[in-house]
Design a protein around this motif. Structure first.
Motif, PDB file in Angstrom:
ATOM      1  N   UNK A 191      10.012   8.762   9.023  1.00 52.91           N
ATOM      2  CA  UNK A 191      11.194   8.156   8.426  1.00 52.91           C
ATOM      3  C   UNK A 191      11.233   8.507   6.945  1.00 52.91           C
ATOM      4  N   UNK A 192      12.362   9.005   6.511  1.00 48.88           N
ATOM      5  CA  UNK A 192      12.518   9.376   5.114  1.00 48.88           C
ATOM      6  C   UNK A 192      13.101   8.250   4.283  1.00 48.88           C
ATOM      7  N   UNK A 193      13.229   8.507   2.977  1.00 46.85           N
ATOM      8  CA  UNK A 193      13.869   7.578   2.057  1.00 46.85           C
ATOM      9  C   UNK A 193      15.335   7.968   1.955  1.00 46.85           C
ATOM     10  N   UNK A 194      16.225   7.009   2.191  1.00 44.24           N
ATOM     11  CA  UNK A 194      17.651   7.288   2.198  1.00 44.24           C
ATOM     12  C   UNK A 194      18.361   6.526   1.085  1.00 44.24           C
ATOM     13  N   UNK A 195      19.356   7.201   0.483  1.00 43.95           N
ATOM     14  CA  UNK A 195      20.203   6.582  -0.527  1.00 43.95           C
ATOM     15  C   UNK A 195      21.639   6.954  -0.183  1.00 43.95           C
ATOM     16  N   UNK A 196      22.508   5.945  -0.075  1.00 43.59           N
ATOM     17  CA  UNK A 196      23.924   6.171   0.217  1.00 43.59           C
ATOM     18  C   UNK A 196      24.721   5.604  -0.952  1.00 43.59           C
ATOM     19  N   UNK A 197      25.422   6.484  -1.657  1.00 45.30           N
ATOM     20  CA  UNK A 197      26.219   6.094  -2.823  1.00 45.30           C
ATOM     21  C   UNK A 197      25.409   5.278  -3.824  1.00 45.30           C
ATOM     22  N   UNK A 198      24.176   5.728  -4.077  1.00 45.39           N
ATOM     23  CA  UNK A 198      23.322   5.088  -5.069  1.00 45.39           C
ATOM     24  C   UNK A 198      22.575   3.865  -4.572  1.00 45.39           C
ATOM     25  N   UNK A 199      22.806   3.445  -3.331  1.00 46.32           N
ATOM     26  CA  UNK A 199      22.148   2.263  -2.775  1.00 46.32           C
ATOM     27  C   UNK A 199      21.095   2.676  -1.763  1.00 46.32           C
ATOM     28  N   UNK A 200      19.861   2.228  -2.008  1.00 47.01           N
ATOM     29  CA  UNK A 200      18.766   2.573  -1.099  1.00 47.01           C
ATOM     30  C   UNK A 200      18.979   1.896   0.248  1.00 47.01           C
TER      31      UNK A 200
END
Length: 98
Positions: free
Chosen positions: A41-50
């Motif tokens: 599982x990777x680290x995800x950020x969507x529109x600046x939100x983790x």
């Protein structure tokens, strides 16, 4: 379509050194995923939100579901029996609903 694709953006210059990909969608959303070495599982950020991906299913739609770590893929086709593919230590098992 060609014009629309030019509005998207993929940044992969950090892929080899950091395992990081960034994508800007047609809607303007920016998605960043940084893969973890030796981890699924990777680290995800969507529109600046983790975002915490550990609890997200692998697939989740009205037709296909696969909860994370379930070892089971289920497909539902309207007017057809659902079928499942389960991963076991002895190999895959196909199951069909009634």
């Amino acid at each position: 379509m060609k014009t629309a694709l030019h509005q998207t953006e993929i940044q992969d210059q950090d892929w080899k050194t950091q395992g990081k990909l960034t994508y800007k969608s047609l809607a303007g959303d920016r998605l960043t995923l940084t893969y973890q070495k030796n981890g699924g599982i990777g680290d995800a950020v969507v529109n600046g939100e983790k975002r915490i991906l550990e609890k997200w299913p692998v697939l989740d739609s009205p037709y296909v579901q696969q909860p994370l770590y379930s070892g089971q893929l289920e497909v539902k086709v309207p007017s057809q029996p659902a079928w499942r593919l389960r991963g076991t230590l002895m190999g895959p098992i196909w199951e069909s609903g009634q």
